[in-house]
Design a protein around this motif. Structure first.
Motif, PDB file in Angstrom:
ATOM      1  N   SER A   1      -9.140   5.868   8.824  1.00  0.00           N
ATOM      2  CA  SER A   1     -10.161   4.836   9.011  1.00  0.00           C
ATOM      3  C   SER A   1      -9.536   3.442   9.052  1.00  0.00           C
ATOM      4  CB  SER A   1     -11.212   4.909   7.904  1.00  0.00           C
ATOM      5  OG  SER A   1     -10.625   4.729   6.631  1.00  0.00           O
ATOM      6  N   ALA A   2      -8.415   3.231   8.331  1.00  0.00           N
ATOM      7  CA  ALA A   2      -7.730   1.937   8.371  1.00  0.00           C
ATOM      8  C   ALA A   2      -7.094   1.716   9.736  1.00  0.00           C
ATOM      9  CB  ALA A   2      -6.668   1.872   7.272  1.00  0.00           C
ATOM     10  N   VAL A   3      -6.525   2.771  10.308  1.00  0.00           N
ATOM     11  CA  VAL A   3      -5.966   2.689  11.658  1.00  0.00           C
ATOM     12  C   VAL A   3      -7.083   2.430  12.666  1.00  0.00           C
ATOM     13  CG1 VAL A   3      -4.686   3.919  13.456  1.00  0.00           C
ATOM     14  CG2 VAL A   3      -4.052   4.203  11.051  1.00  0.00           C
ATOM     15  N   ALA A   4      -8.244   3.100  12.456  1.00  0.00           N
ATOM     16  CA  ALA A   4      -9.403   2.905  13.342  1.00  0.00           C
ATOM     17  C   ALA A   4      -9.891   1.456  13.280  1.00  0.00           C
ATOM     18  CB  ALA A   4     -10.525   3.855  12.949  1.00  0.00           C
ATOM     19  N   ALA A   5      -9.911   0.874  12.079  1.00  0.00           N
ATOM     20  CA  ALA A   5     -10.335  -0.528  11.928  1.00  0.00           C
ATOM     21  C   ALA A   5      -9.390  -1.452  12.687  1.00  0.00           C
ATOM     22  CB  ALA A   5     -10.375  -0.900  10.446  1.00  0.00           C
ATOM     23  N   SER A   6      -8.091  -1.146  12.630  1.00  0.00           N
ATOM     24  CA  SER A   6      -7.099  -1.946  13.359  1.00  0.00           C
ATOM     25  C   SER A   6      -7.313  -1.831  14.865  1.00  0.00           C
ATOM     26  CB  SER A   6      -5.683  -1.480  13.010  1.00  0.00           C
ATOM     27  OG  SER A   6      -5.442  -1.595  11.625  1.00  0.00           O
ATOM     28  N   PHE A   7      -7.631  -0.621  15.325  1.00  0.00           N
ATOM     29  CA  PHE A   7      -7.895  -0.391  16.750  1.00  0.00           C
ATOM     30  C   PHE A   7      -9.112  -1.200  17.207  1.00  0.00           C
ATOM     31  CE2 PHE A   7     -10.198   1.921  20.060  1.00  0.00           C
ATOM     32  CZ  PHE A   7      -9.218   2.029  21.032  1.00  0.00           C
TER      33      PHE A   7
ATOM     34  N   VAL B   1      -5.505 -12.194   6.408  1.00  0.00           N
ATOM     35  CA  VAL B   1      -4.969 -11.840   5.092  1.00  0.00           C
ATOM     36  C   VAL B   1      -5.999 -12.134   4.010  1.00  0.00           C
ATOM     37  CG1 VAL B   1      -3.097 -12.299   3.446  1.00  0.00           C
ATOM     38  CG2 VAL B   1      -2.620 -12.278   5.893  1.00  0.00           C
ATOM     39  N   ASN B   2      -6.920 -13.069   4.281  1.00  0.00           N
ATOM     40  CA  ASN B   2      -7.961 -13.397   3.306  1.00  0.00           C
ATOM     41  C   ASN B   2      -8.787 -12.176   2.903  1.00  0.00           C
ATOM     42  OD1 ASN B   2      -7.247 -16.066   3.220  1.00  0.00           O
ATOM     43  ND2 ASN B   2      -8.791 -16.743   4.671  1.00  0.00           N
ATOM     44  N   SER B   3      -8.922 -11.217   3.812  1.00  0.00           N
ATOM     45  CA  SER B   3      -9.709 -10.033   3.486  1.00  0.00           C
ATOM     46  C   SER B   3      -9.063  -9.238   2.353  1.00  0.00           C
ATOM     47  CB  SER B   3      -9.897  -9.144   4.719  1.00  0.00           C
ATOM     48  OG  SER B   3      -8.657  -8.683   5.206  1.00  0.00           O
ATOM     49  N   THR B   4      -7.735  -9.293   2.254  1.00  0.00           N
ATOM     50  CA  THR B   4      -7.066  -8.607   1.135  1.00  0.00           C
ATOM     51  C   THR B   4      -7.261  -9.373  -0.162  1.00  0.00           C
ATOM     52  OG1 THR B   4      -4.932  -9.720   1.469  1.00  0.00           O
ATOM     53  CG2 THR B   4      -5.312  -7.699   2.698  1.00  0.00           C
ATOM     54  N   ILE B   5      -7.307 -10.713  -0.053  1.00  0.00           N
ATOM     55  CA  ILE B   5      -7.535 -11.527  -1.247  1.00  0.00           C
ATOM     56  C   ILE B   5      -8.920 -11.257  -1.814  1.00  0.00           C
ATOM     57  CG2 ILE B   5      -7.733 -13.894  -2.113  1.00  0.00           C
ATOM     58  CD1 ILE B   5      -5.689 -14.705   0.043  1.00  0.00           C
ATOM     59  N   ILE B   6      -9.920 -11.173  -0.928  1.00  0.00           N
ATOM     60  CA  ILE B   6     -11.279 -10.843  -1.343  1.00  0.00           C
ATOM     61  C   ILE B   6     -11.304  -9.466  -1.992  1.00  0.00           C
ATOM     62  CG2 ILE B   6     -13.604 -10.307  -0.513  1.00  0.00           C
ATOM     63  CD1 ILE B   6     -13.195 -12.439   1.639  1.00  0.00           C
TER      64      ILE B   6
ATOM     65  N   PHE C   1       0.850  -1.190   0.000  1.00  0.00           N
ATOM     66  CA  PHE C   1       0.000   0.000   0.000  1.00  0.00           C
ATOM     67  C   PHE C   1       0.882   1.235   0.000  1.00  0.00           C
ATOM     68  CE2 PHE C   1       0.617  -1.152   4.423  1.00  0.00           C
ATOM     69  CZ  PHE C   1       0.928   0.051   5.037  1.00  0.00           C
ATOM     70  N   ARG C   2       0.306   2.336  -0.463  1.00  0.00           N
ATOM     71  CA  ARG C   2       1.117   3.537  -0.658  1.00  0.00           C
ATOM     72  C   ARG C   2       0.698   4.701   0.222  1.00  0.00           C
ATOM     73  NH1 ARG C   2       0.250   1.334  -5.710  1.00  0.00           N
ATOM     74  NH2 ARG C   2      -1.606   2.607  -6.024  1.00  0.00           N
ATOM     75  N   ARG C   3      -0.320   4.532   1.061  1.00  0.00           N
ATOM     76  CA  ARG C   3      -0.757   5.651   1.892  1.00  0.00           C
ATOM     77  C   ARG C   3      -1.346   5.141   3.199  1.00  0.00           C
ATOM     78  NH1 ARG C   3      -6.212   7.571  -1.356  1.00  0.00           N
ATOM     79  NH2 ARG C   3      -6.663   5.570  -2.328  1.00  0.00           N
ATOM     80  N   ILE C   4      -1.569   6.060   4.128  1.00  0.00           N
ATOM     81  CA  ILE C   4      -2.136   5.741   5.437  1.00  0.00           C
ATOM     82  C   ILE C   4      -3.444   6.502   5.597  1.00  0.00           C
ATOM     83  CG2 ILE C   4      -1.802   5.896   7.930  1.00  0.00           C
ATOM     84  CD1 ILE C   4       1.192   5.721   7.428  1.00  0.00           C
ATOM     85  N   ARG C   5      -4.513   5.773   5.886  1.00  0.00           N
ATOM     86  CA  ARG C   5      -5.804   6.411   6.100  1.00  0.00           C
ATOM     87  C   ARG C   5      -6.257   6.189   7.532  1.00  0.00           C
ATOM     88  NH1 ARG C   5      -8.157   4.439   0.293  1.00  0.00           N
ATOM     89  NH2 ARG C   5      -6.538   2.883   0.651  1.00  0.00           N
TER      90      ARG C   5
ATOM     91  N   ALA D   1      -7.912  -2.564   2.205  1.00  0.00           N
ATOM     92  CA  ALA D   1      -7.892  -3.787   3.009  1.00  0.00           C
ATOM     93  C   ALA D   1      -6.461  -4.140   3.408  1.00  0.00           C
ATOM     94  CB  ALA D   1      -8.521  -4.942   2.225  1.00  0.00           C
ATOM     95  N   ALA D   2      -5.512  -3.910   2.491  1.00  0.00           N
ATOM     96  CA  ALA D   2      -4.107  -4.199   2.794  1.00  0.00           C
ATOM     97  C   ALA D   2      -3.598  -3.333   3.940  1.00  0.00           C
ATOM     98  CB  ALA D   2      -3.257  -3.978   1.540  1.00  0.00           C
ATOM     99  N   GLU D   3      -4.022  -2.080   3.966  1.00  0.00           N
ATOM    100  CA  GLU D   3      -3.626  -1.190   5.058  1.00  0.00           C
ATOM    101  C   GLU D   3      -4.081  -1.746   6.403  1.00  0.00           C
ATOM    102  OE1 GLU D   3      -4.487   3.053   4.656  1.00  0.00           O
ATOM    103  OE2 GLU D   3      -4.746   2.711   2.504  1.00  0.00           O
ATOM    104  N   ILE D   4      -5.333  -2.164   6.460  1.00  0.00           N
ATOM    105  CA  ILE D   4      -5.892  -2.660   7.723  1.00  0.00           C
ATOM    106  C   ILE D   4      -5.155  -3.920   8.183  1.00  0.00           C
ATOM    107  CG2 ILE D   4      -7.966  -3.533   8.875  1.00  0.00           C
ATOM    108  CD1 ILE D   4      -9.608  -1.847   6.885  1.00  0.00           C
TER     109      ILE D   4
END
Length: 307
Positions: A222-228, A265-270, A216-220, A281-284
Motif C-alpha cells: 500500500s505504501a508503494v501504491a501511495a507513491s504510484f 516530509v512533513n507527513s512523517t512529522i505529523i 523504516f524496517r519493512r516494505i508494504r 508514512a516514512a515508507e511512502i
C-alpha cells in the motif's frame, strides 16, 4: 531520450548532489533538524517569498485561478485516495496517512529548486510556485489538523498559529508591495537579495537532512501504491484539470511539475506525533522521493512540450 537526459543532468542531478550532501552531513554530525527547519521557515523562506512576489509581473486574477485549481485538485485527490484506500482494506490510521501522503506534496523543499532550475529563476514562474507552497502550508494547518482529530481548541490554535509565521507576512507583504507598486530602500533590497540567494542551497540541504532522519524496517504494498498515485496518477489528474481550466504556458507547466513532486516530509512529522505507525508514512515519503528521480524529469519533459 536526449531531452530527458538533458533535464536529468541539468535539473535533477544538481538537486540530488546538494540533497546527498545534506544527507551525509546529517548522518555524520547529527544536526538539530528542528533548528534547521526554524531557520528556513522564520528567516530565509519569508524573504525569498517576499522578493519573488515583489519582483514578479503578476496577474492577480490568474493567481486566484491557480488557488481555485489547487482546491479542486486537492478535493479530487482526497476522493480518489479515499476510495482506493478503502478498496485496499486499509485500517483508519493507515487510511489517513495514505491520503495525507498524496494531499501533501513537497512543493517547497523540492518544488522550489526544480522550478528555479527549469524556468531559469523566472520571477513569474516562481510566483506561481510560491502560491502552491502557500496553499500547501495552509492546507496542512487546516485539513491536516482536522484529519488528526485534534480537539476543537487545538484546531483553532494551529490555524491561528499559521498567521504568526513569517512566511504568511512575506507572502502578504510581497503581494501588497507588488500590487501598489511600493518601492523598497536600496539597502533593504540588497540585504533581502543576499538572503533570498541562500534559499535554494539551504532548502535542498535541509531536505537531505530530513530524509536522513527517516527510517523504516519493512516494505508494504500500500505504501508503494501511495507513491504510484502521488507520482503518476497525480500528474495525470493535473493534466486533465489543466485542459478543463484551459490553462497553458508557464502557469500550466509550473502547476504540472509541482503536483508531480513526491510526498512531503512533513507527513512523517505529523505521523510521528499522532500516528501509531509513523514508519508507514516514512515508507511512502522514501519510496516517492526515490522514484521521483525518474518520474519528475518525465513530467518536466511533458510539461515543457505539451503546455
Amino acid at each position: 531520450m536526449s531531452d530527458f537526459m538533458f533535464i536529468f543532468i541539468n535539473v535533477m542531478l544538481p538537486i540530488a548532489i546538494i540533497v546527498i550532501i545534506g544527507y551525509v552531513v546529517q548522518l555524520r554530525f547529527k544536526l538539530d533538524r528542528g533548528t534547521l527547519a526554524k531557520l528556513m521557515i522564520n528567516y530565509i523562506m519569508p524573504v525569498f517569498i517576499f522578493m519573488n512576489l515583489f519582483e514578479a509581473d503578476m496577474e492577480f486574477t490568474l493567481l486566484l485561478s491557480v488557488l481555485l485549481f489547487l482546491i479542486l485538485y486537492a478535493a479530487l485527490t482526497f476522493v480518489l485516495t479515499y476510495f482506493i484506500g478503502r478498496a485496499m482494506g486499509l485500517e483508519p490510521g493507515h487510511q489517513i496517512l495514505f491520503t495525507n501522503s498524496n494531499l501533501f506534496y513537497n512543493a517547497g523543499n523540492y518544488g522550489v529548486p526544480v522550478n528555479d532550475l527549469v524556468f531559469r529563476s523566472d520571477p513569474y514562474a516562481m510566483s506561481v510556485q510560491i502560491m502552491m507552497v502557500f496553499f500547501q502550508n495552509m492546507f496542512a494547518y487546516s485539513y491536516g489538523v482536522v484529519s488528526l482529530r485534534a480537539a476543537e481548541s487545538g484546531k483553532w490554535k494551529a490555524l491561528l498559529g499559521y498567521f504568526k509565521m513569517p512566511i504568511f507576512y512575506g507572502l502578504a507583504l510581497g503581494l501588497i508591495f507588488n500590487f501598489f507598486n511600493i518601492g523598497v530602500p536600496a539597502s533593504v533590497y540588497i540585504s533581502f537579495d543576499y538572503i533570498s540567494d541562500a534559499m535554494i542551497g539551504t532548502v535542498l540541504f535541509i531536505l537531505g537532512a530530513q530524509i536522513a532522519g527517516i527510517s523504516f524496517r519493512r516494505i508494504r504494498i500500500s505504501a508503494v501504491a501511495a507513491s504510484f498515485i502521488r507520482l503518476i496518477i497525480g500528474p495525470v489528474l493535473t493534466i486533465v484539470l489543466l485542459l478543463l481550466f484551459n490553462l497553458d504556458g508557464v502557469v500550466a507547466q509550473a502547476i504540472l511539475i509541482t503536483t508531480a513532486m513526491p510526498s512531503a516530509v512533513n507527513s512523517t512529522i505529523i505521523a510521528q506525533q499522532y500516528s501509531d505507525d509513523p514508519e508507514y508514512a516514512a515508507e511512502i515519503v522514501m519510496f516517492s522521493t526515490l522514484f521521483s528521480v525518474v518520474t519528475v524529469p518525465l513530467v518536466i519533459y511533458i510539461a515543457l512540450n505539451v503546455f
